[in-house]
Design a protein around this motif. Structure first.
Motif, short mmCIF file in Angstrom:
data_model
loop_
_atom_site.label_atom_id
_atom_site.label_comp_id
_atom_site.label_asym_id
_atom_site.label_seq_id
_atom_site.Cartn_x
_atom_site.Cartn_y
_atom_site.Cartn_z
N CYS A 106 0.86 -1.18 0.00
CA CYS A 106 0.00 0.00 0.00
C CYS A 106 0.90 1.23 0.00
O CYS A 106 2.12 1.13 0.10
CB CYS A 106 -0.93 0.01 1.21
N VAL A 107 0.28 2.39 -0.12
CA VAL A 107 1.00 3.66 -0.01
C VAL A 107 0.60 4.31 1.31
O VAL A 107 -0.56 4.66 1.51
CB VAL A 107 0.67 4.59 -1.19
N VAL A 142 -3.40 0.06 -5.47
CA VAL A 142 -3.23 -0.27 -4.05
C VAL A 142 -3.90 0.80 -3.19
O VAL A 142 -4.08 1.94 -3.63
CB VAL A 142 -1.74 -0.40 -3.67
N PRO A 143 -4.30 0.45 -1.97
CA PRO A 143 -4.93 1.44 -1.10
C PRO A 143 -3.94 2.45 -0.54
O PRO A 143 -2.72 2.22 -0.53
CB PRO A 143 -5.55 0.60 0.02
N VAL A 144 -4.48 3.55 -0.06
CA VAL A 144 -3.72 4.58 0.64
C VAL A 144 -4.05 4.47 2.13
O VAL A 144 -5.22 4.43 2.51
CB VAL A 144 -4.07 5.99 0.14
N VAL A 145 -3.01 4.41 2.96
CA VAL A 145 -3.20 4.35 4.41
C VAL A 145 -2.69 5.65 5.02
O VAL A 145 -1.48 5.90 5.02
CB VAL A 145 -2.48 3.15 5.04
N PRO A 146 -3.58 6.51 5.54
CA PRO A 146 -3.12 7.74 6.20
C PRO A 146 -2.47 7.43 7.55
O PRO A 146 -2.95 6.58 8.30
CB PRO A 146 -4.42 8.55 6.39
N VAL A 147 -1.39 8.13 7.84
CA VAL A 147 -0.66 7.95 9.11
C VAL A 147 -0.51 9.32 9.77
O VAL A 147 -0.07 10.28 9.13
CB VAL A 147 0.73 7.33 8.89
N ILE A 148 -0.84 9.38 11.03
CA ILE A 148 -0.68 10.62 11.80
C ILE A 148 0.53 10.47 12.71
O ILE A 148 0.61 9.55 13.53
CB ILE A 148 -1.92 10.93 12.65
N SER A 149 1.50 11.37 12.54
CA SER A 149 2.63 11.46 13.46
C SER A 149 2.44 12.72 14.28
O SER A 149 2.43 13.84 13.74
CB SER A 149 3.95 11.52 12.68
N HIS A 150 2.28 12.56 15.58
CA HIS A 150 1.93 13.70 16.43
C HIS A 150 2.82 13.76 17.66
O HIS A 150 3.07 12.75 18.32
CB HIS A 150 0.48 13.59 16.89
N SER A 151 3.35 14.93 17.95
CA SER A 151 4.08 15.19 19.18
C SER A 151 3.38 16.31 19.93
O SER A 151 2.79 17.20 19.32
CB SER A 151 5.53 15.57 18.88
N THR A 152 3.45 16.27 21.26
CA THR A 152 2.75 17.27 22.05
C THR A 152 3.40 18.64 21.97
O THR A 152 2.76 19.65 22.23
CB THR A 152 2.64 16.82 23.51
N ARG A 162 2.85 10.21 19.28
CA ARG A 162 1.82 9.23 18.93
C ARG A 162 1.88 8.98 17.44
O ARG A 162 1.91 9.93 16.66
CB ARG A 162 0.43 9.74 19.31
N ILE A 163 1.91 7.71 17.06
CA ILE A 163 1.82 7.32 15.65
C ILE A 163 0.51 6.56 15.49
O ILE A 163 0.33 5.49 16.09
CB ILE A 163 3.00 6.44 15.22
N ARG A 164 -0.39 7.10 14.68
CA ARG A 164 -1.73 6.53 14.54
C ARG A 164 -2.03 6.24 13.08
O ARG A 164 -1.90 7.12 12.22
CB ARG A 164 -2.77 7.49 15.12
N PHE A 165 -2.45 5.02 12.80
CA PHE A 165 -2.86 4.63 11.45
C PHE A 165 -4.37 4.78 11.31
O PHE A 165 -5.11 4.25 12.14
CB PHE A 165 -2.45 3.18 11.16
N LEU A 166 -4.80 5.47 10.28
CA LEU A 166 -6.22 5.60 10.00
C LEU A 166 -6.66 4.50 9.04
O LEU A 166 -5.83 3.78 8.47
CB LEU A 166 -6.51 6.98 9.39
N ASP A 167 -7.96 4.36 8.87
CA ASP A 167 -8.48 3.32 7.98
C ASP A 167 -8.02 3.58 6.54
O ASP A 167 -7.92 4.73 6.09
CB ASP A 167 -10.00 3.30 8.02
#
Length: 270
Positions: free
Chosen positions: A88-89, A191-201, A221-226
């Motif tokens: 995926c991307v 292929v699908p696209v998977v969004p990823v959030i990289s977040h620091s406070t 925090r590293i969070r994978f979205l649908d």
């Protein structure tokens, strides 16, 4: 809003100095240890390729999620699991120099698209030559076309790709406009696209003043979205806009109660 501002305690300063020293020093150690082995394995390209995947993934996982938190550079409160096992991307926002190492340490068999000038450095240059690091110059149409072809080849081998569609680290808390290259690659490769959030406070290793020596507690925090599956009539711009809006909502939610919420206004509304 409180951000738990901390004094520059000697131990904290020592931890940050040790973190930066190892950040650069371990790259050199990795290169000096990997290069002779890669040369020995030149007649066996498949073994060479698999060894690089294993080494890069585990090196980054240890360094970003164990070593740097251990010496107090930051904490990791969330390290999500990717929702897919096939190619995926992955597309991620980009505020910190730690974004790519943190995310790649969570992803097996995943390469990354990097700007051409980064491949002049030792480690990215080595990985661009022998691994799934795709070098691309956004200002050159020929480089973009060649990069897209290389991306398709990486995905065809069964690997995934990490791309930062903003093209550079944000100079504020805003989520920058997305270039459509990642979404073009996903549509053309099917292929699908998977969004990823990289977040620091707090800003850390960012294009912002004070982010090299943060005075507040920092939590990543590293969070994978649908996944976002390209629709039959999707254009790269339409897919990019759909993913952008989902990532913007997720970032705004994570920004609540942090310095990002009070010092930066998001560029778009949902």
């Amino acid at each position: 809003m409180r951000t738990d501002r901390l004094p520059f305690h000697p131990l904290r300063v020592a931890g940050l100095l040790l973190g930066y020293t190892t950040y650069f020093g371990m790259n050199f150690i990795f290169i000096t240890s990997a290069t002779p082995l890669l040369l020995l394995l030149t007649p066996f390209p498949r073994i060479q390729y698999r060894l690089l995947h294993f080494s890069v993934h585990n090196y980054l996982a240890f360094f970003t999620r164990h070593w740097l938190p251990l010496i107090g550079v930051y904490a990791v409160a969330e390290a999500g699991q990717p929702p897919l096992t096939g190619p995926c991307v992955y597309v991620a926002n980009h505020r910190s120099l730690m974004d790519a190492p943190l995310i790649l340490g969570l992803l097996a068999r995943t390469g990354v698209v990097v700007k051409t000038h980064y491949t002049n450095k030792m480690l990215p240059g080595l990985l661009a030559k022998h691994f799934d690091f795709v070098s691309l110059d956004p200002s050159s149409s020929a480089s973009v076309l060649a990069g897209v072809e290389r991306c398709r080849a990486v995905l065809a081998r069964g690997s995934s790709l990490l791309i930062f569609p903003e093209g550079t680290r944000a100079r504020s808390g805003r989520l920058g406009w997305f270039r459509n290259t990642a979404f073009r690659v996903a549509i053309e490769a099917g292929v699908p696209v998977v969004p990823v959030i990289s977040h620091s406070t707090v800003p850390f290793m960012a294009k912002l003043p004070g982010s090299i020596w943060p005075r507040s507690r920092n939590v990543f925090r590293i969070r994978f979205l649908d996944p976002a599956t390209p629709l039959p009539d999707d254009s790269p711009d339409a897919l990019a806009d759909r993913v952008y809006r989902r990532m913007l909502r997720a970032l705004k939610e994570l920004d609540k109660g942090t310095v990002w919420e009070t010092t930066h206004e998001q560029a778009r509304t949902v």
